[in-house]
Scaffold this motif. Structure first.
Motif, mmCIF file in Angstrom:
data_model
loop_
_atom_site.group_PDB
_atom_site.id
_atom_site.type_symbol
_atom_site.label_atom_id
_atom_site.label_comp_id
_atom_site.label_asym_id
_atom_site.label_seq_id
_atom_site.Cartn_x
_atom_site.Cartn_y
_atom_site.Cartn_z
ATOM 1 N N VAL A 146 10.525 1.763 -3.830
ATOM 2 C CA VAL A 146 9.779 0.972 -4.818
ATOM 3 C C VAL A 146 10.559 -0.283 -5.204
ATOM 4 C CG1 VAL A 146 8.789 0.974 -7.146
ATOM 5 C CG2 VAL A 146 8.605 3.019 -5.699
ATOM 6 N N PRO A 147 9.922 -1.480 -5.134
ATOM 7 C CA PRO A 147 10.603 -2.719 -5.531
ATOM 8 C C PRO A 147 10.544 -2.927 -7.038
ATOM 9 C CG PRO A 147 8.400 -3.227 -4.797
ATOM 10 C CD PRO A 147 8.562 -1.731 -4.628
ATOM 11 N N GLU A 148 11.430 -3.752 -7.555
ATOM 12 C CA GLU A 148 11.370 -4.155 -8.962
ATOM 13 C C GLU A 148 10.419 -5.346 -9.101
ATOM 14 O OE1 GLU A 148 11.093 -3.967 -12.365
ATOM 15 O OE2 GLU A 148 12.839 -2.712 -11.909
ATOM 16 N N LEU B 55 0.827 -1.206 0.000
ATOM 17 C CA LEU B 55 0.000 0.000 0.000
ATOM 18 C C LEU B 55 0.862 1.257 0.000
ATOM 19 C CD1 LEU B 55 -3.060 0.540 0.023
ATOM 20 C CD2 LEU B 55 -2.904 0.880 2.488
ATOM 21 N N LEU B 56 1.951 1.229 0.739
ATOM 22 C CA LEU B 56 2.871 2.370 0.755
ATOM 23 C C LEU B 56 3.420 2.640 -0.639
ATOM 24 C CD1 LEU B 56 4.694 4.486 2.166
ATOM 25 C CD2 LEU B 56 6.342 2.643 2.581
ATOM 26 N N VAL B 57 3.815 1.591 -1.343
ATOM 27 C CA VAL B 57 4.351 1.761 -2.695
ATOM 28 C C VAL B 57 3.271 2.285 -3.637
ATOM 29 C CG1 VAL B 57 5.285 0.533 -4.701
ATOM 30 C CG2 VAL B 57 6.135 0.015 -2.407
ATOM 31 N N GLY B 58 2.089 1.648 -3.603
ATOM 32 C CA GLY B 58 1.015 2.045 -4.517
ATOM 33 C C GLY B 58 0.556 3.469 -4.300
ATOM 34 N N LEU B 59 0.296 3.832 -3.050
ATOM 35 C CA LEU B 59 -0.168 5.187 -2.745
ATOM 36 C C LEU B 59 0.926 6.218 -2.999
ATOM 37 C CD1 LEU B 59 -2.185 4.609 0.561
ATOM 38 C CD2 LEU B 59 -3.098 4.980 -1.733
ATOM 39 N N GLY B 60 2.153 5.872 -2.631
ATOM 40 C CA GLY B 60 3.252 6.817 -2.805
ATOM 41 C C GLY B 60 3.498 7.174 -4.252
ATOM 42 N N ILE B 61 3.449 6.176 -5.131
ATOM 43 C CA ILE B 61 3.657 6.434 -6.560
ATOM 44 C C ILE B 61 2.565 7.345 -7.110
ATOM 45 C CG2 ILE B 61 3.489 5.330 -8.826
ATOM 46 C CD1 ILE B 61 5.174 3.091 -7.794
ATOM 47 N N GLN B 62 1.300 7.071 -6.738
ATOM 48 C CA GLN B 62 0.199 7.898 -7.243
ATOM 49 C C GLN B 62 0.287 9.329 -6.721
ATOM 50 O OE1 GLN B 62 -1.762 6.588 -9.534
ATOM 51 N NE2 GLN B 62 -0.754 4.620 -9.278
ATOM 52 N N PHE B 63 0.568 9.487 -5.445
ATOM 53 C CA PHE B 63 0.666 10.805 -4.817
ATOM 54 C C PHE B 63 1.739 11.645 -5.497
ATOM 55 C CE2 PHE B 63 2.593 13.591 -1.589
ATOM 56 C CZ PHE B 63 1.475 14.301 -1.149
ATOM 57 N N PHE C 166 0.403 2.992 -13.615
ATOM 58 C CA PHE C 166 -0.704 2.060 -13.441
ATOM 59 C C PHE C 166 -0.246 0.602 -13.440
ATOM 60 C CE2 PHE C 166 -2.929 5.750 -15.444
ATOM 61 C CZ PHE C 166 -3.675 6.101 -14.339
ATOM 62 N N VAL C 167 1.013 0.364 -13.836
ATOM 63 C CA VAL C 167 1.504 -1.013 -13.906
ATOM 64 C C VAL C 167 1.813 -1.556 -12.515
ATOM 65 C CG1 VAL C 167 3.354 -2.496 -14.752
ATOM 66 C CG2 VAL C 167 2.408 -0.726 -16.238
ATOM 67 N N ILE C 168 2.622 -0.833 -11.753
ATOM 68 C CA ILE C 168 3.066 -1.335 -10.452
ATOM 69 C C ILE C 168 1.888 -1.587 -9.497
ATOM 70 C CG2 ILE C 168 4.385 -0.747 -8.369
ATOM 71 C CD1 ILE C 168 6.533 0.418 -10.158
ATOM 72 N N PRO C 169 0.930 -0.674 -9.342
ATOM 73 C CA PRO C 169 -0.195 -0.994 -8.451
ATOM 74 C C PRO C 169 -0.977 -2.231 -8.885
ATOM 75 C CG PRO C 169 -0.114 1.357 -8.856
ATOM 76 C CD PRO C 169 0.869 0.730 -9.800
ATOM 77 N N ALA C 170 -1.087 -2.463 -10.185
ATOM 78 C CA ALA C 170 -1.810 -3.643 -10.669
ATOM 79 C C ALA C 170 -1.063 -4.934 -10.368
ATOM 80 C CB ALA C 170 -2.055 -3.530 -12.174
ATOM 81 N N GLU C 171 0.228 -4.833 -10.010
ATOM 82 C CA GLU C 171 1.049 -6.012 -9.788
ATOM 83 C C GLU C 171 1.254 -6.378 -8.315
ATOM 84 O OE1 GLU C 171 4.132 -5.903 -13.556
ATOM 85 O OE2 GLU C 171 4.583 -4.628 -11.820
ATOM 86 N N ILE C 172 1.120 -5.432 -7.404
ATOM 87 C CA ILE C 172 1.678 -5.634 -6.057
ATOM 88 C C ILE C 172 0.683 -6.074 -4.990
ATOM 89 C CG2 ILE C 172 3.584 -4.025 -6.428
ATOM 90 C CD1 ILE C 172 1.994 -1.881 -4.957
ATOM 91 N N THR D 195 -5.871 3.092 -4.148
ATOM 92 C CA THR D 195 -4.707 3.666 -4.814
ATOM 93 C C THR D 195 -5.100 4.722 -5.830
ATOM 94 O OG1 THR D 195 -3.505 1.595 -4.524
ATOM 95 C CG2 THR D 195 -2.656 3.102 -6.179
ATOM 96 N N LEU D 196 -6.120 4.415 -6.622
ATOM 97 C CA LEU D 196 -6.556 5.372 -7.633
ATOM 98 C C LEU D 196 -7.320 6.539 -7.030
ATOM 99 C CD1 LEU D 196 -5.848 5.236 -10.630
ATOM 100 C CD2 LEU D 196 -5.531 3.078 -9.435
#
Length: 451
Positions: free
Chosen positions: A433-435, A250-258, A368-374, A387-388
């Protein structure tokens, strides 16, 4: 998945069809850029009122993002996309017939509901049907279609600029909405959703249609076993979505969008013609120059798609952000000189295009790729919704405030603030952010989970 197993043509067809939702997303996002010049004249709007019309889409998108995840989790990914296509069409007609600014704002909210839903559902649908080796490229079809939709909105805007036909600009969205509905109606549901709802026979049938290659039967059974394993580890609801096990994701997904919204891309997408008219271009010339922005956006998105499963998500983000920073610094410096002509105008357009190119190849390709994966399977729809919501909440803040801030403090501080925020995002990607390249959704979930 066994080596040698790959996607069938059905995966490609389904991904392209679902990505028409991205085209609608892009069209309805970009159409305000060309139409706002004429709406402002017809309704006599000031900077704040223009911002309200532009940002109304983000308000609806927040609602759509919140609702789309639970609907997709309960009824399926496919029915949710079909519902979104209907809302797209209704909103486009409503906007085209708006008699005043208030009704247009309401119509933009309706359109936003479908845009927010599409931003959740399309990457989710594609990620759940794609094999790991090409998942990044397939999910970025959504972003490619978003950029194509933006470009189409610019072209339609230019063609209709002589008659100031902003109402027809909005009405045009009905056509791709109808195509999306027709295409999705014949596509399969995602096997992961079917497994999550214990529809094993149908899931096995659909997965077999989506995979081909060496020893495909064994590969299908392995993939089903991996999906069932993550399903068996527990359901996560709204109250548990911020729990310890999913908090890193959630931290990664929200952080990227923010942070992605704070880099300023949607301010440029929404207001590029306004920025250029303020710099001295006429309305038609500004919209034509913005078509160039749309072309660069599409071309560099294709470049990003070709790189995402080769270079990986993190390197692409880091390189793109590294180029965005100097482009914004140059853009702020040049626009601060006032009305432009000659070399100054060329430099402003080059800076704008360089910025869009860097955004398209990196941030917009991957956001939109990373949140769909994690996210874990059971919470994937809900977590994508949350996230969105972050994405569209920040979109609302930026689109509402950009013109008033630009008028208040000027172009130089405004664009330099965006540059500083790009640096903040660079640091976040570098250290947080992880790979996810080349890993199955279940492997990514295991790697991020805290038990």
């Amino acid at each position: 998945m066994a080596s040698g197993t790959r996607a069938t043509r059905l995966v490609l067809l389904a991904s392209v069809t679902a990505a028409v939702g991205g085209l609608l997303f892009g069209y309805d996002t970009g159409v305000i850029s060309s139409s706002l010049i004429f709406i402002k004249r017809e309704f006599g709007l000031d900077a704040l009122e223009q911002g309200m019309i532009a940002s109304a889409l983000a308000v609806g998108a927040i609602l759509g993002a919140v609702g789309a995840g639970p609907l997709a989790d309960r009824f399926g990914r496919k029915p949710a996309v079909l519902a979104a296509s209907g809302v797209f069409a209704i909103g486009g007609v409503f906007a085209a017939l708006s008699p005043n600014a208030a009704s247009l704002i309401a119509a933009r909210v309706v359109i936003g509901v479908s845009v927010g839903a599409a931003s959740v559902l399309v990457p989710l649908f594609i990620a759940e049907i794609a094999p790991p080796a090409i998942r990044g490229r397939l999910v970025t079809l959504n972003q490619l279609m978003i950029t194509i939709g933006i470009l189409v909105s610019y072209l339609i805007g230019y063609l209709l600029s002589e008659i100031e036909g902003w109402r027809w600009m909005f009405a045009f969205a009905v056509i791709p909405a109808a195509l999306l509905a027709a295409g999705m109606s014949v596509l399969p549901e995602t096997p992961r959703w079917l497994i999550a709802h214990d529809r094993m026979d149908r899931a096995r049938t659909e997965l077999a249609r989506l995979r081909t290659g060496e020893d495909v039967d064994r590969a299908v059974e392995e993939e089903i076993a991996a999906i069932r394993d993550t399903k068996a580890q527990g359901r996560v609801g709204w109250r548990q979505v911020t729990g310890r096990s999913v908090r890193p994701a959630l931290l990664v997904g929200l952080g990227i969008q923010f942070l992605a919204q704070l880099t300023g891309v949607n301010a440029v997408i929404y207001y590029a013609p306004t920025i250029l008219t303020n710099a001295g271009l006429g309305a038609s010339a500004a919209i034509l120059a913005t078509v160039g922005v749309g072309v660069i956006n599409v071309v560099m998105t294709v470049v990003g798609m070709s790189l995402i499963d080769r270079s990986g998500r993190r390197p692409l983000l880091l390189w793109g952000l590294g180029f965005m920073i100097p482009a914004l610094i140059v853009l702020g410096f040049v626009l601060a000189t006032g009305t432009l002509s000659g070399f100054g105008l060329v430099l402003a357009i080059v800076g704008l295009l360089a910025y869009i190119a860097a955004v398209a190849v990196s941030v917009d390709t991957i956001v939109f790729v990373i949140p769909a994966e994690i996210y874990p399977l059971r919470v994937r729809g809900k977590a994508m919704g949350i996230t969105l919501v972050m994405n569209w909440s920040m979109n609302f803040v930026i689109s509402l405030s950009f013109l008033p801030v630009l008028q208040s403090i000027g172009p130089r501080p405004t664009f330099w603030i965006f540059a500083a925020l790009c640096l903040v995002m660079w640091l976040f990607v570098r250290f947080v952010v992880p790979e996810t390249k080349g890993r199955s959704l279940e492997e990514i979930e295991h790697g991020l989970r805290r038990d």
